[in-house]
Enzyme design. Sequence first.
Site, short mmCIF file in Angstrom:
data_model
loop_
_atom_site.label_atom_id
_atom_site.label_comp_id
_atom_site.label_asym_id
_atom_site.label_seq_id
_atom_site.Cartn_x
_atom_site.Cartn_y
_atom_site.Cartn_z
N ARG A 125 0.88 -1.18 0.00
CA ARG A 125 0.00 0.00 0.00
C ARG A 125 0.91 1.22 0.00
NH1 ARG A 125 2.44 1.87 3.59
NH2 ARG A 125 0.90 3.52 3.68
N GLY A 126 0.28 2.40 -0.13
CA GLY A 126 1.06 3.62 -0.32
C GLY A 126 1.14 3.87 -1.82
N ALA A 127 0.82 5.12 -2.22
CA ALA A 127 0.62 5.38 -3.64
C ALA A 127 1.79 4.95 -4.55
CB ALA A 127 0.29 6.86 -3.83
N ARG A 151 -7.63 -0.43 -6.77
CA ARG A 151 -7.87 0.67 -5.81
C ARG A 151 -8.06 1.97 -6.60
NH1 ARG A 151 -4.21 1.07 -0.64
NH2 ARG A 151 -6.12 2.01 0.15
N GLN A 191 -1.87 2.32 9.90
CA GLN A 191 -0.58 2.40 9.18
C GLN A 191 0.47 3.16 9.99
OE1 GLN A 191 -3.56 3.00 7.80
NE2 GLN A 191 -3.66 2.37 5.67
N ASP A 206 -2.02 10.70 -2.00
CA ASP A 206 -2.46 9.65 -2.93
C ASP A 206 -2.83 10.21 -4.29
OD1 ASP A 206 -3.04 8.51 -0.07
OD2 ASP A 206 -2.74 6.85 -1.48
N LYS A 250 -4.60 9.85 3.29
CA LYS A 250 -5.28 8.97 4.24
C LYS A 250 -6.30 9.73 5.09
CE LYS A 250 -5.01 5.43 4.57
NZ LYS A 250 -6.04 4.67 3.81
O1 MRU Z 1 -4.53 3.03 2.23
P1 MRU Z 1 -3.06 3.26 2.09
O2 MRU Z 1 -2.26 2.69 3.21
O3 MRU Z 1 -2.54 2.85 0.73
O4 MRU Z 1 -2.90 4.86 2.17
C1 MRU Z 1 -1.61 5.39 2.04
C2 MRU Z 1 -1.55 6.85 2.24
O5 MRU Z 1 -2.55 7.52 2.41
C3 MRU Z 1 -0.20 7.49 2.13
O6 MRU Z 1 -0.11 8.62 2.94
C4 MRU Z 1 0.04 7.92 0.66
O7 MRU Z 1 -0.19 6.87 -0.21
C5 MRU Z 1 1.43 8.41 0.47
S1 MRU Z 1 2.60 7.09 0.44
C6 MRU Z 1 4.12 7.71 0.06
#
Ligand code: MRU
Length: 354
Positions: A45-47, A88, A195, A236, A247
Site C-alpha cells: 500500500r502507499g501510492a 484501488r 498504518q 495519494d 489517508k
Molecule cells: O490506504 P493506504 O495505506 O494505501 O494509504 C496510504 C496513504 O494515504 C499514504 O499517505 C500515501 O499513499 C502516500 S505514500 C508515500
Amino acid sequence: MIPTVEWKDGIVKMLDQTKLPLEVVYADCRDYQTVAQGIKELWVRGAPAIGVSAAMGLALGARQIDAPDFDSFWPKFEAICAEMAATRPTAVNLFWAIERIKHFVQANKDKSIDAIRELLVRESQRMIDEDIATNRRMGAYGAAFVSDGDNIITHCNAGSIATAGYGTAEGVMRAAVEQGKNIHVWVDETRPVLQGARLTAWELMEEKIPCTLVTDNMAGYLLYHDQVDLAIVGADRIAKNGDVANKIGTYPLAVLCKEHGIPFYVAAPFSTIDFATETGPDIPIEERNPREVTHVLGKTQIAPDNVQVLNPAFDVTPARYITAIITEKGAFRPQDLHHLADPKRDPERFRITE
Ligand code: MRU
C-alpha cells in the site's frame, strides 16, 4: 531499508505489510492476479508502492499471455491492465504506472512477444530505481524546511515501504537526519488500518529516528501545548488546483495546523499529481470494508453486530491549508502547481525554499 517489492527469478516478491510490525515476510506472487489481490488487500500500500507493484504485476501478466503475435497479445494485455486498474481507485500512481507500461509496450510493438516480456521486467525494475532516486531528490528539497530540534507530526505511512524505497514524507525526515539535524516525530496511529502505529512507528524505530506514537485524536492536544513545529504527510492524488487526497484524517490535522499557525507540508512525486483532475471533489475516494472499522485489524470486534458503518479510506485537504507541496522538482505553493502541468515549463520560477 528493506525492499518493498522486487522481481526475483520470475516471481514478484511483495513485502506483506499486513503482517508488520510483528513479522517481516514476503508474499511470492507468481501471477498478476496475486499482485492485484496484494494491492486490494493492502499487502502492499502507499501510492508509489502501488504503482511500481502494478508495473511488476503487468510484467508477470505479459508472461501469462499465450499469443503468437502483437495483434493477439495486445487486447489480452489491455484486459490485464484493466483488472489491475480496478484494484484501488484513489492513488493515481496506479493509473500513472499502468499508462506508462501500456505506452512502453506500444513503443516496442515491433519486437517479438518474448522480447517485450523481457523488456517489461526491466522497465518495472527501472521504475523502482527511478522512484527511489525521486524520493531522494524530494528529501533533499524537503529537508530545507526542517530545522534542528524540530518536532514533526505525520499521519499514515509515507515511508520507505509506501514507495519503492526511502519514502516521501519520511524521506524528508530521513534526509533531515542525514544532514545532521535532530528531529522527533509524533506518529498518528491512523485509524482504522493503523498504518501509523504498525508501519511508520516501526520504520522510524528501525531507522533510529526518535518518535512517539499518539492516537489520532491527540493531535489537538499536541498542537494546543506547542508540541509541534511542522506537519509532513504524503499524498495519494493531488488535483491541478493543489487540493490533496491522503489517508482519512489528514484534513482535520491540516485544519488544526492552520488554526495553530503550524506549517503543513505534503511530500509527493510528480506522478502523484493528476493534472487531469481539476479539484479535490473530483478525486474518487475509496470506500473500504466496514469490518476495518468494526474490528481491530479484522480480529477483535469493537462495535455491535450489524451497526451501520462509513469507511472512506481518504479525505481531501483543500489547497489553502497546505504550506507547500514538496516534489522531486522542488517545493511549490499548491496554488502554483497548475503552472507545471506543461512538463516543458521550467519549475525554477515557482520553486520556494522557505
Ligand atoms: O490506504 P493506504 O495505506 O494505501 O494509504 C496510504 C496513504 O494515504 C499514504 O499517505 C500515501 O499513499 C502516500 S505514500 C508515500
